[in-house]
Design an enzyme around this catalytic site. Structure first.
Site, PDB file in Angstrom:
ATOM      1  CG  ASP A   1      -2.272  -5.511  -1.335  1.00 42.21           C
ATOM      2  OD1 ASP A   1      -2.273  -6.621  -0.772  1.00 42.21           O
ATOM      3  OD2 ASP A   1      -1.306  -5.082  -1.997  1.00 42.21           O
ATOM      4  CG  HIS A   2       0.182  -5.211   1.874  1.00 46.33           C
ATOM      5  ND1 HIS A   2       0.897  -6.141   2.590  1.00 46.33           N
ATOM      6  CD2 HIS A   2       0.523  -5.379   0.576  1.00 46.33           C
ATOM      7  CE1 HIS A   2       1.650  -6.841   1.768  1.00 46.33           C
ATOM      8  NE2 HIS A   2       1.435  -6.415   0.538  1.00 46.33           N
TER       9      HIS A   2
ATOM     10  CD  GLU B   1       3.482 -11.265   3.718  1.00 42.88           C
ATOM     11  OE1 GLU B   1       4.644 -11.067   4.121  1.00 42.88           O
ATOM     12  OE2 GLU B   1       2.817 -10.415   3.071  1.00 42.88           O
TER      13      GLU B   1
ATOM     14  N   GLY C   1       8.850  -3.546  -3.788  1.00 41.94           N
ATOM     15  CA  GLY C   1       9.779  -2.558  -4.297  1.00 41.94           C
ATOM     16  C   GLY C   1      10.744  -3.161  -5.302  1.00 41.94           C
TER      17      GLY C   1
ATOM     18  N   GLY D   1       5.037  -8.577  -4.609  1.00 39.27           N
ATOM     19  CA  GLY D   1       6.404  -8.224  -4.965  1.00 39.27           C
ATOM     20  C   GLY D   1       6.732  -8.512  -6.412  1.00 39.27           C
TER      21      GLY D   1
ATOM     22  CG  ASP E   1       7.304  -3.081  -8.239  1.00 36.55           C
ATOM     23  OD1 ASP E   1       6.154  -3.284  -8.661  1.00 36.55           O
ATOM     24  OD2 ASP E   1       7.567  -2.204  -7.397  1.00 36.55           O
TER      25      ASP E   1
ATOM     26  CG  ASN F   1      -1.267  -8.586  -4.950  1.00 37.85           C
ATOM     27  OD1 ASN F   1      -2.210  -9.269  -5.359  1.00 37.85           O
ATOM     28  ND2 ASN F   1      -1.114  -8.280  -3.680  1.00 37.85           N
TER      29      ASN F   1
END
Length: 288
Positions: free
Chosen positions: A83-84, A141, A187, A217, A219, A238
């Protein structure tokens, strides 16, 4: 290996056809890897084992090989994804390992920090082309998510995805998976999330199921929002802190008053139980 044989894409295409979501769970150590695999096998669910670049850099090829073995030897389909991958040294490490036969099934080449879509394409395309030669699918992305977590680069100045640019963006990068920006962020959400579901509906219509969409994203999102995103075209979801934080809490607590093996076993089961809940929520239970 061709993209017809790519495990990540096969898992996601079946999810798109079946109208369910796939848990892409971030793992940081061997215990969390084992927890995810246990949960997937118990629920008979496909899954994606996800690593952050900092974890890859820490463990290198030996840890990646462990993850690949644990995932690919499971009794259900489990792909391994990076990831990322933003920094060139992390992308280089992943692709050089792939060229030596220790290969992720897929990686995210994240150039969303670029000032323009054209720069994003120019940064991503060489890595996508190199990955394709070893059968590694790439996620990109379009737009930009704010925030950061667990070693990821902090990003500000979010940009929503423009669906009209999506087909050109995918064609020019050569990527296979799209991560859209729909109001999601990395976050904690400081206010209730306002996801632009119309962006997902537009993308689903344009791609007609041909390009898997990934939700970042997640969370603290409510269950109903996860399910709405799946209905509107998301297939890869994710997840990070939902499982990580209770796992760490259980491990720290257990190590203070239990033998090490018992503390590890109990915390692994805490991690697995969170994964099992998401398999049920995303509708992937029993789909392996």
């Amino acid at each position: 290996m061709t993209f017809d044989d790519n495990l990540t894409l096969n898992i996601l295409r079946k999810a798109e056809d079946g109208g369910y979501g796939i848990l892409a769970q971030t793992c940081y150590d061997a215990h969390s890897v084992i927890g995810l695999v246990r949960a997937a096998e118990r629920k008979r669910s496909p899954a994606i084992l996800q690593l952050f670049p900092v974890t890859l850099a820490y463990g290198g090829g030996p840890f990646l090989q462990f993850c690949i073995n644990a995932a690919h030897q499971a009794s259900v389909p489990i792909a391994v994804h990076l990831d990322h991958a933003t920094d060139p040294e992390h992308i280089e490490l992943a692709l050089s390992l792939a060229e030596k036969g220790i290969a992720f099934d897929s990686i995210m080449v994240d150039a969303s920090h670029a000032d323009t879509d054209e720069e994003n394409i120019a940064l991503a395309r060489p890595h996508v082309q190199r990955a394709a030669k070893v059968g590694v699918a790439v996620e990109v992305e379009l737009g930009r998510l704010e925030g950061g977590e667990a070693g990821l680069r902090m990003i500000s100045d979010a940009k929503l995805t423009n669906p009209e640019k999506a087909q050109t963006f995918l064609a020019e990068t050569g990527a296979a998976i799209l991560s859209p920006s729909i109001g999601n962020l990395h976050g904690s959400y400081l206010r209730p999330p306002n996801f632009r579901q119309e962006i997902l509906k537009d993308l689903r219509s344009r791609f007609n199921g041909g390009t898997p969409l990934c939700l970042h994203g997640t969370d603290e999102l409510p269950d109903a929002l996860f399910q709405e995103c799946i209905r509107n075209g998301i297939s890869k979801i994710n997840v990070n802190s939902w499982a990580r934080d209770p796992y760490v809490k259980a491990l720290v607590s257990g190590l203070q008053n239990k033998p090490f093996p018992d503390a590890v076993e109990e915390s692994t089961e805490v991690f697995a139980s969170v994964c099992e809940r998401f398999f049920d929520l995303f509708g992937s239970t029993g789909k392996a």
